[in-house]
Design a protein around this motif. Sequence first.
Motif, PDB file in Angstrom:
ATOM      1  N   ALA A  99      34.430  40.618  46.390  1.00 28.72           N
ATOM      2  CA  ALA A  99      33.708  40.811  45.129  1.00 28.72           C
ATOM      3  C   ALA A  99      34.673  41.076  43.988  1.00 28.72           C
ATOM      4  CB  ALA A  99      32.714  41.972  45.260  1.00 28.72           C
ATOM      5  N   GLU A 120      28.372  42.392  41.784  1.00 30.95           N
ATOM      6  CA  GLU A 120      28.875  41.367  42.698  1.00 30.95           C
ATOM      7  C   GLU A 120      28.887  41.882  44.134  1.00 30.95           C
ATOM      8  OE1 GLU A 120      30.069  37.665  43.861  1.00 30.95           O
ATOM      9  OE2 GLU A 120      29.444  38.270  41.845  1.00 30.95           O
ATOM     10  N   LYS A 147      25.082  42.070  45.149  1.00 29.61           N
ATOM     11  CA  LYS A 147      24.356  40.802  45.007  1.00 29.61           C
ATOM     12  C   LYS A 147      22.977  40.991  44.380  1.00 29.61           C
ATOM     13  CE  LYS A 147      27.682  38.462  46.911  1.00 29.61           C
ATOM     14  NZ  LYS A 147      28.579  37.640  46.051  1.00 29.61           N
ATOM     15  N   THR A 205      36.323  37.851  42.973  1.00 27.82           N
ATOM     16  CA  THR A 205      35.408  37.008  42.203  1.00 27.82           C
ATOM     17  C   THR A 205      35.382  37.426  40.740  1.00 27.82           C
ATOM     18  OG1 THR A 205      34.019  36.519  44.122  1.00 27.82           O
ATOM     19  CG2 THR A 205      32.997  36.300  41.948  1.00 27.82           C
TER      20      THR A 205
END
Length: 218
Positions: free
Chosen positions: A205, A20, A23, A208
């Motif tokens: 991140a 995360e 990416k 998330t």
Amino acid sequence: MLTIYGVYRSRAIRPLWVLEECKAPFSHIPVIQAYRLTDATAASAALNTAMPDYLAINPLGQVPAMRDGALLLTESLAICLHIARKYGGTLGPASDDEASLMEQWALFAATAVEPAAIEILYTTRDGQADSPTGQGIIRLAAEKLKRPLSRLEQHLAHHDWLMNRFTVADIMVAECLRYGQSYAPLLTDFPKTARWLSAAQSRPAFNTVWSRRAAEPE
């Protein structure tokens, strides 16, 4: 494409956090731990670590596992290091010396932090934290963590992160230390470590992947 096997409510959250952050594209196969199911062998059972197809990937029956081309890895911190090195940009090492330091932090996390921290997690998870026996286990585990926490505290007196920037090293150590975080007194005497852990867990991140973890069944 890189594939991660494992649910967020497992050590798979470690490489999933790394992914995360950087990416990088990947596929995710949510293999659940067999011990969390009433009958892991039932025809209706979710994909789990006791199934033959998964045991062919990891005979230990544990998650996470990772495939990246021909490479198969089944240790969470090795997976984190691989992702950071290959896909992570500044999350990974910029030199051989940095690679060695990140490996050292991974071993520190796995050997000096995780064993005692996970005793706190299991005792709390099993509803024993308020019992005399459970309190004794937690206090002993916290005592075991004093030396590694002192090591972190000393290092973080001169650094915002474990390296000269946020890297996979921070993810690996923070995730192992998180297991003991439910014991509020653990970090009382280690304010710099508490600040560092809070900063790591404030990253978008992490938020998330933590939200995805919360969405999974307990």
